[in-house]
Design a protein around this motif. Structure first.
Motif, PDB file in Angstrom:
ATOM      1  N   LEU A   1     -94.439  15.423  35.578  1.00  0.00           N
ATOM      2  CA  LEU A   1     -93.301  16.034  35.865  1.00  0.00           C
ATOM      3  C   LEU A   1     -93.197  16.857  34.782  1.00  0.00           C
ATOM      4  N   VAL A   2     -93.586  16.522  33.382  1.00  0.00           N
ATOM      5  CA  VAL A   2     -93.268  17.499  32.178  1.00  0.00           C
ATOM      6  C   VAL A   2     -94.506  18.722  32.386  1.00  0.00           C
ATOM      7  N   ALA A   3     -95.389  18.261  32.763  1.00  0.00           N
ATOM      8  CA  ALA A   3     -96.595  19.503  32.823  1.00  0.00           C
ATOM      9  C   ALA A   3     -96.009  20.319  33.883  1.00  0.00           C
ATOM     10  N   ALA A   4     -95.536  20.019  35.218  1.00  0.00           N
ATOM     11  CA  ALA A   4     -95.249  20.982  36.221  1.00  0.00           C
ATOM     12  C   ALA A   4     -94.206  21.681  35.602  1.00  0.00           C
ATOM     13  N   LEU A   5     -93.089  21.156  34.964  1.00  0.00           N
ATOM     14  CA  LEU A   5     -91.915  22.027  34.507  1.00  0.00           C
ATOM     15  C   LEU A   5     -92.677  22.756  33.366  1.00  0.00           C
ATOM     16  N   ALA A   6     -93.590  22.718  32.557  1.00  0.00           N
ATOM     17  CA  ALA A   6     -93.907  23.625  31.562  1.00  0.00           C
ATOM     18  C   ALA A   6     -94.704  24.741  32.157  1.00  0.00           C
ATOM     19  N   LEU A   7     -95.523  24.476  33.275  1.00  0.00           N
ATOM     20  CA  LEU A   7     -96.102  25.428  33.971  1.00  0.00           C
ATOM     21  C   LEU A   7     -95.381  26.343  34.917  1.00  0.00           C
ATOM     22  N   GLY A   8     -93.885  26.129  34.845  1.00  0.00           N
ATOM     23  CA  GLY A   8     -93.114  26.967  35.815  1.00  0.00           C
ATOM     24  C   GLY A   8     -92.322  26.287  36.930  1.00  0.00           C
ATOM     25  N   ALA A   9     -92.644  25.032  37.465  1.00  0.00           N
ATOM     26  CA  ALA A   9     -92.175  24.549  38.563  1.00  0.00           C
ATOM     27  C   ALA A   9     -90.776  24.058  38.319  1.00  0.00           C
ATOM     28  N   ASP A  10     -89.911  23.797  39.339  1.00  0.00           N
ATOM     29  CA  ASP A  10     -88.606  23.293  39.168  1.00  0.00           C
ATOM     30  C   ASP A  10     -88.532  21.815  39.492  1.00  0.00           C
TER      31      ASP A  10
ATOM     32  N   LEU B   1     -87.104   8.466  32.821  1.00  0.00           N
ATOM     33  CA  LEU B   1     -87.080   8.054  31.039  1.00  0.00           C
ATOM     34  C   LEU B   1     -88.228   8.606  30.191  1.00  0.00           C
ATOM     35  N   GLU B   2     -89.338   8.433  30.857  1.00  0.00           N
ATOM     36  CA  GLU B   2     -90.758   8.740  29.945  1.00  0.00           C
ATOM     37  C   GLU B   2     -90.853  10.294  29.878  1.00  0.00           C
ATOM     38  N   ALA B   3     -90.488  11.025  31.028  1.00  0.00           N
ATOM     39  CA  ALA B   3     -90.228  12.673  31.035  1.00  0.00           C
ATOM     40  C   ALA B   3     -89.271  12.987  29.895  1.00  0.00           C
ATOM     41  N   GLU B   4     -88.154  12.334  29.693  1.00  0.00           N
ATOM     42  CA  GLU B   4     -87.298  12.400  28.682  1.00  0.00           C
ATOM     43  C   GLU B   4     -87.610  12.302  27.209  1.00  0.00           C
ATOM     44  N   ALA B   5     -88.481  11.240  27.234  1.00  0.00           N
ATOM     45  CA  ALA B   5     -88.944  10.959  25.816  1.00  0.00           C
ATOM     46  C   ALA B   5     -90.236  12.010  25.547  1.00  0.00           C
ATOM     47  N   LEU B   6     -90.721  12.258  26.559  1.00  0.00           N
ATOM     48  CA  LEU B   6     -91.991  13.152  26.238  1.00  0.00           C
ATOM     49  C   LEU B   6     -91.528  14.572  25.831  1.00  0.00           C
ATOM     50  N   ILE B   7     -90.647  15.014  26.157  1.00  0.00           N
ATOM     51  CA  ILE B   7     -89.815  16.237  25.870  1.00  0.00           C
ATOM     52  C   ILE B   7     -89.231  16.230  24.448  1.00  0.00           C
ATOM     53  N   ARG B   8     -88.361  14.991  24.534  1.00  0.00           N
ATOM     54  CA  ARG B   8     -87.645  14.791  23.080  1.00  0.00           C
ATOM     55  C   ARG B   8     -88.395  14.519  22.005  1.00  0.00           C
ATOM     56  N   ASP B   9     -89.409  13.801  21.989  1.00  0.00           N
ATOM     57  CA  ASP B   9     -90.204  13.184  21.213  1.00  0.00           C
ATOM     58  C   ASP B   9     -91.829  13.895  20.985  1.00  0.00           C
ATOM     59  N   ARG B  10     -92.697  13.639  21.973  1.00  0.00           N
ATOM     60  CA  ARG B  10     -93.738  14.446  21.695  1.00  0.00           C
ATOM     61  C   ARG B  10     -93.839  15.955  21.490  1.00  0.00           C
ATOM     62  N   LEU B  11     -93.269  16.642  22.607  1.00  0.00           N
ATOM     63  CA  LEU B  11     -93.325  18.003  22.537  1.00  0.00           C
ATOM     64  C   LEU B  11     -92.539  18.555  21.407  1.00  0.00           C
ATOM     65  N   ALA B  12     -91.367  17.802  21.015  1.00  0.00           N
ATOM     66  CA  ALA B  12     -90.589  18.260  19.895  1.00  0.00           C
ATOM     67  C   ALA B  12     -91.216  18.146  18.703  1.00  0.00           C
ATOM     68  N   SER B  13     -92.213  17.182  18.574  1.00  0.00           N
ATOM     69  CA  SER B  13     -92.848  16.775  17.333  1.00  0.00           C
ATOM     70  C   SER B  13     -93.808  17.866  16.937  1.00  0.00           C
ATOM     71  N   PHE B  14     -94.307  18.753  17.946  1.00  0.00           N
ATOM     72  CA  PHE B  14     -94.979  19.912  17.677  1.00  0.00           C
ATOM     73  C   PHE B  14     -94.427  20.907  16.739  1.00  0.00           C
ATOM     74  N   GLY B  15     -92.974  20.883  16.716  1.00  0.00           N
ATOM     75  CA  GLY B  15     -92.325  22.009  15.877  1.00  0.00           C
ATOM     76  C   GLY B  15     -92.531  23.279  16.623  1.00  0.00           C
ATOM     77  N   SER B  16     -91.922  24.353  15.844  1.00  0.00           N
ATOM     78  CA  SER B  16     -91.953  25.643  16.274  1.00  0.00           C
ATOM     79  C   SER B  16     -92.467  26.320  14.927  1.00  0.00           C
ATOM     80  N   LEU B  17     -92.789  27.633  15.377  1.00  0.00           N
ATOM     81  CA  LEU B  17     -92.898  28.676  14.252  1.00  0.00           C
ATOM     82  C   LEU B  17     -91.634  28.971  13.326  1.00  0.00           C
ATOM     83  N   PRO B  18     -91.886  29.168  11.910  1.00  0.00           N
ATOM     84  CA  PRO B  18     -90.818  29.468  11.239  1.00  0.00           C
ATOM     85  C   PRO B  18     -90.189  30.925  11.766  1.00  0.00           C
ATOM     86  N   SER B  19     -88.715  30.927  11.664  1.00  0.00           N
ATOM     87  CA  SER B  19     -88.110  32.229  12.126  1.00  0.00           C
ATOM     88  C   SER B  19     -88.638  33.538  11.408  1.00  0.00           C
TER      89      SER B  19
END
Length: 336
Positions: free
Chosen positions: A184-193, A309-327
């Motif tokens: 699910l998370v991968a599909a959403l990341a690739l543009g699916a709804d 539940l696991e999708a929300e955790a993946l988005i909240r924890d794993r993906l968020a843990s990669f951070g983002s580029l400084p502004s």
């Protein structure tokens, strides 16, 4: 989780159950809808429009949530009265139809007149654009991994989904290889709804199929599907078994001279013998490569709850843990 698909279909989770012959009965459709997804009754499993009307009514006794009916327009040994099936769907108050196979253009007027939203299954971007142009409300993008008919282009979802996101304006689902929260998370990341799951829903406690079928999916690996009817340009991905071995041998022997009549006994009338009687080697039955990801047989509710539940955790924890580029930091050439 809200996406364009949940808004369009009036459901709580962006998960649709695909139509599957002798699997998409009222029990499974209701279980999926009650768990927040969109369950689907397989229309042509019901041999007459009257029987479909009865199955729709039965489903309504099991759920008060939206559900769909699948209508597949593929080469068959019969000529189903599609107009009568559509009338039964409309009169039953069903407001979503999943169409598959051939272009549903000739039936769009009747479906739209009944206020029905149409989700068309497509195995290529050109077909998805055509579906959008004729007025389909959404499409299901079926990658080469999917069970059933993956088309003739052999393009997997990691390519199809971004292409769909680039070119479509209507919502779309990812189908083929969908099994869990990562899907699910991968599909959403690739543009699916959202995602459209078929094979995974067979391996649930609520699926009204023989236990032999569920166990076969539990035992299968990602290497245990076969492609048949390629020379007929009616390719189908099926689970390997003795019946499929017979088809493959006939295809090898006949070569380019193969006709559908040569394998009729191995593909016609197989599903009741497999799904109801548990005769796994009766012939060819659809199965996706996703069988390799199936390692339990939960209830539908547990499966969908776990995915969300696991999708929300993946988005909240794993993906968020990669951070983002400084502004303000510019992207490198490889980041564009």
């Amino acid at each position: 989780m809200r996406t364009r698909i949940t808004e369009l279909l009036g459901i709580k989770t962006p998960i649709m159950q695909g139509g599957m012959h002798f699997v998409g009965l009222a029990e499974l459709a209701a279980a999926v809808s009650n768990a927040g997804g969109l369950g689907t009754i397989t229309g042509l499993t019901q041999k007459t429009p009257e029987r479909l009307a009865s199955e729709i009514a039965r489903c309504k006794t099991l759920t008060d949530q939206p559900f769909a009916v699948n209508l597949t327009f593929l080469p068959t040994f019969s000529d189903p009265p599609y107009a009568e099936y559509i009338a039964a769907i409309a009169e039953g108050g069903v407001r979503v139809v999943e169409t598959a196979g051939r272009n549903p253009a000739e039936h769009m007027q009747a479906l739209k007149a009944a206020g029905i939203k149409v989700v068309h299954k497509c195995t290529s971007i050109r077909h998805a654009l055509k579906a959008q142009n004729i007025g389909c409300d959404a499409v299901s993008i079926d990658g080469f991994e999917c069970g059933g008919h993956p088309g003739e282009d052999d393009v997997p979802n990691f390519i199809l989904l971004p292409l769909a996101a680039n070119q479509l304006s209507i919502p779309f689902l990812a189908s083929g290889g969908m099994a869990d929260a990562r899907s699910l998370v991968a599909a959403l990341a690739l543009g699916a709804d959202g995602i459209n799951m078929g094979t995974r829903f067979i391996a649930t406690q609520d699926a009204p199929v023989h236990q032999n079928v569920k166990q076969a999916l539990l035992d299968a690996t990602e290497l245990d599907t076969r492609l048949i009817m390629r020379s007929l340009r009616n390719t189908e991905r099926v689970l390997a078994n003795a019946g499929v071995d017979r088809i493959v041998e006939i295809e090898r022997t006949k070569g380019v001279a193969l006709t559908i009549d040569d394998i009729r006994d191995e593909v016609m009338g197989v599903y009741p013998r497999v799904m109801v009687d548990g005769d796994l080697s009766a012939g060819a039955w659809s199965c996706g490569m996703v069988a390799g990801l199936i390692d339990d047989i939960p209830s539908v509710k547990r499966l969908i709850d776990r995915i969300m539940l696991e999708a929300e955790a993946l988005i909240r924890d794993r993906l968020a843990s990669f951070g983002s580029l400084p502004s303000g930091e510019p992207l490198g050439q490889g980041d564009r």
